[in-house]
Design a protein around this motif. Structure first.
Motif, mmCIF file in Angstrom:
data_model
loop_
_atom_site.group_PDB
_atom_site.id
_atom_site.type_symbol
_atom_site.label_atom_id
_atom_site.label_comp_id
_atom_site.label_asym_id
_atom_site.label_seq_id
_atom_site.Cartn_x
_atom_site.Cartn_y
_atom_site.Cartn_z
ATOM 1 N N THR A 25 0.829 -1.202 0.000
ATOM 2 C CA THR A 25 0.000 0.000 0.000
ATOM 3 C C THR A 25 0.862 1.250 0.000
ATOM 4 O OG1 THR A 25 -1.756 -1.154 1.190
ATOM 5 C CG2 THR A 25 -1.821 1.241 1.209
ATOM 6 N N VAL A 26 1.902 1.268 0.822
ATOM 7 C CA VAL A 26 2.762 2.442 0.921
ATOM 8 C C VAL A 26 3.423 2.729 -0.418
ATOM 9 C CG1 VAL A 26 4.817 3.409 2.015
ATOM 10 C CG2 VAL A 26 3.169 2.127 3.375
ATOM 11 N N ARG A 27 3.850 1.702 -1.116
ATOM 12 C CA ARG A 27 4.507 1.908 -2.414
ATOM 13 C C ARG A 27 3.554 2.490 -3.447
ATOM 14 N NH1 ARG A 27 8.347 -3.512 -2.392
ATOM 15 N NH2 ARG A 27 9.907 -2.630 -0.977
ATOM 16 N N LYS A 28 2.265 2.243 -3.296
ATOM 17 C CA LYS A 28 1.278 2.857 -4.183
ATOM 18 C C LYS A 28 1.286 4.370 -3.982
ATOM 19 C CE LYS A 28 -2.995 2.726 -2.992
ATOM 20 N NZ LYS A 28 -4.357 2.265 -2.661
ATOM 21 N N TYR A 29 1.352 4.797 -2.714
ATOM 22 C CA TYR A 29 1.410 6.229 -2.431
ATOM 23 C C TYR A 29 2.725 6.833 -2.912
ATOM 24 C CZ TYR A 29 -2.399 4.995 0.768
ATOM 25 O OH TYR A 29 -3.564 4.525 1.310
ATOM 26 N N ILE A 30 3.814 6.104 -2.709
ATOM 27 C CA ILE A 30 5.131 6.588 -3.122
ATOM 28 C C ILE A 30 5.173 6.735 -4.639
ATOM 29 C CG2 ILE A 30 7.576 5.976 -3.271
ATOM 30 C CD1 ILE A 30 7.328 4.724 -0.509
ATOM 31 N N LYS A 31 4.606 5.761 -5.341
ATOM 32 C CA LYS A 31 4.571 5.824 -6.804
ATOM 33 C C LYS A 31 3.814 7.052 -7.260
ATOM 34 C CE LYS A 31 3.178 3.120 -10.865
ATOM 35 N NZ LYS A 31 2.547 1.856 -11.334
ATOM 36 N N GLU A 32 2.694 7.342 -6.610
ATOM 37 C CA GLU A 32 1.898 8.520 -6.955
ATOM 38 C C GLU A 32 2.680 9.798 -6.648
ATOM 39 O OE1 GLU A 32 -1.372 10.674 -8.346
ATOM 40 O OE2 GLU A 32 -1.029 8.512 -8.414
ATOM 41 N N GLU A 41 5.854 10.230 -6.610
ATOM 42 C CA GLU A 41 7.078 10.377 -7.394
ATOM 43 C C GLU A 41 6.829 10.449 -8.897
ATOM 44 O OE1 GLU A 41 9.399 7.045 -6.181
ATOM 45 O OE2 GLU A 41 10.284 8.097 -4.461
ATOM 46 N N LEU A 42 5.564 10.710 -9.301
ATOM 47 C CA LEU A 42 5.240 10.753 -10.723
ATOM 48 C C LEU A 42 6.086 11.777 -11.476
ATOM 49 C CD1 LEU A 42 1.338 10.442 -10.790
ATOM 50 C CD2 LEU A 42 3.007 8.797 -11.640
ATOM 51 N N PHE A 43 6.407 12.900 -10.817
ATOM 52 C CA PHE A 43 7.153 13.961 -11.488
ATOM 53 C C PHE A 43 8.576 14.093 -10.965
ATOM 54 C CE2 PHE A 43 2.700 14.994 -12.082
ATOM 55 C CZ PHE A 43 2.659 15.215 -13.444
ATOM 56 N N ALA A 44 8.995 13.145 -10.136
ATOM 57 C CA ALA A 44 10.381 13.124 -9.669
ATOM 58 C C ALA A 44 11.170 12.180 -10.578
ATOM 59 C CB ALA A 44 10.439 12.643 -8.217
ATOM 60 N N GLU A 45 12.338 12.580 -10.984
ATOM 61 C CA GLU A 45 13.150 11.780 -11.909
ATOM 62 C C GLU A 45 12.314 11.384 -13.133
ATOM 63 O OE1 GLU A 45 16.402 11.168 -11.520
ATOM 64 O OE2 GLU A 45 16.349 12.379 -9.701
ATOM 65 N N ASN A 46 11.578 12.387 -13.657
ATOM 66 C CA ASN A 46 10.676 12.141 -14.777
ATOM 67 C C ASN A 46 11.423 12.328 -16.099
ATOM 68 O OD1 ASN A 46 8.673 12.904 -16.912
ATOM 69 N ND2 ASN A 46 7.232 12.455 -15.257
ATOM 70 N N ALA A 47 11.407 11.312 -16.961
ATOM 71 C CA ALA A 47 12.165 11.355 -18.210
ATOM 72 C C ALA A 47 11.693 12.496 -19.114
ATOM 73 C CB ALA A 47 12.040 10.023 -18.939
ATOM 74 N N ALA A 48 10.380 12.698 -19.177
ATOM 75 C CA ALA A 48 9.844 13.748 -20.057
ATOM 76 C C ALA A 48 10.263 15.141 -19.613
ATOM 77 C CB ALA A 48 8.313 13.650 -20.099
ATOM 78 N N ALA A 49 10.516 15.290 -18.316
ATOM 79 C CA ALA A 49 10.912 16.601 -17.796
ATOM 80 C C ALA A 49 12.356 16.954 -18.142
ATOM 81 C CB ALA A 49 10.729 16.625 -16.279
#
Length: 322
Positions: free
Chosen positions: A301-308, A310-318
């Motif tokens: 469950t915690v990793r689901k929140y972490i994934k959400e 970190e959507l824009f952290a270390e983002n390739a498109a950025a």
């Protein structure tokens, strides 16, 4: 006769009856009330469906369970709800000494097919992020009700409490220290044995959004020195003796998000807890530290929140210069 010869123990039937009753009480206490209520509701749904179709619910044939799961799937039930229905049916059979029909190959294949067809993604409520919490703290009025809601929401967010934990906080569980406030949980969803947990809530960086100052202000203005910490306030501005219900917490969250222009239908009483985890992940807080505050036992469950978060952290498109 040898005085040291062991004697046959005498059976005290009254004592055994008492032990039997005590054993049933312990078994009843083995699961949280919310879990038991959910299981009971699920079982009632299954039993009613069986009665409507002239089928036997206990013990149920595997075919009966498979047909019921198909009915639930075609009725639009979420995969998480169907999964809980399966657990409830299994628990009911085991409690009566029957083998669980949910272990049968027919039932397992039906359930696997339902998951493959309808998917298992859950449409949960949105997390209440730190920026939302700040906006709510600023928007709430300085009335007694506003002071209570500010204290409740900031405490709930910082402590990542479950609703049942929050409403059961008693004054004897609260300890103000130089570093913040320590709240002792005597029992929680993941601590049914009652070993207890201590949750540290630090001072905030600004007075208006500081959970420790907000909690202190509520207790002082409400004149609460013992008993439940979070209580209802009637329309005359009088603080009631009884603590809030978990449903009241959800209503307070919905009212608060509406105050800052968010859709209350998209948020729930769980939004503060998930919001702390998601906001912490966005801030780069480690999984271990997040789990320490949220008291999750599983990383799933915690990793689901972490994934959400970190959507824009270390983002390739950025990083490609769009």
């Amino acid at each position: 006769m040898n005085d040291l010869q062991p004697t046959k123990p005498q059976t005290d039937l009254a004592t055994l009856d008492d032990l039997q009753q005590a054993t049933l009480t312990y078994i009843n206490k083995s699961k949280a009330d919310n879990t038991k209520n959910a299981y009971q509701n699920d079982w009632n749904q299954f039993a009613a469906w069986c009665e409507h179709h002239g089928l036997q619910p206990l013990p149920a044939e595997p075919r009966t369970v498979a047909l019921y799961l198909t009915h639930e799937a075609q009725s639009g039930r979420k995969a998480s709800t169907i999964q809980r229905r399966i657990s409830s049916i299994s628990q009911a059979h085991q409690a009566k000494g029957y083998d669980s029909p949910t272990l049968n190959a027919l039932v397992r294949s039906t359930w696997a097919g339902i998951k493959n067809t309808h998917g298992t993604a859950q449409e949960g409520k949105k997390p209440l992020l730190i920026e939302h919490v700040r906006a709510i703290a600023e928007a709430l009025p300085d009335s007694l009700l506003g002071v209570r809601d500010r204290a409740l929401l900031l405490t709930d967010f910082a402590g990542a409490f479950r609703r049942s934990e929050l409403v059961n906080i008693d004054m004897k569980d609260v300890e103000f220290t130089t570093d913040g406030v320590v709240i002792s949980l005597r029992r929680s969803k993941t601590d049914q044995e009652g070993s207890g947990e201590r949750i540290g809530i630090p001072y905030g960086s600004t007075p208006l959004t500081c959970p420790v100052r907000a909690l202190r202000a509520w207790l002082d203005q409400a004149g609460i020195t013992e008993g439940a910490v979070f209580r209802s306030v009637n329309r005359h501005g009088q603080v009631q003796a009884k603590g809030l219900s978990d449903k009241a917490v959800a209503l307070i969250v919905k009212r608060a998000v509406e105050l800052i222009g968010l859709n209350p239908d998209e948020y729930s009483g769980h939004s503060t807890r998930s919001g702390l985890a998601t906001s912490a992940a966005k801030a780069g807080v480690s999984e271990r530290v997040i789990m320490k505050q949220t008291r999750h036992k599983s990383t799933q469950t915690v990793r689901k929140y972490i994934k959400e978060g970190e959507l824009f952290a270390e983002n390739a498109a950025a990083r490609v210069g769009l």
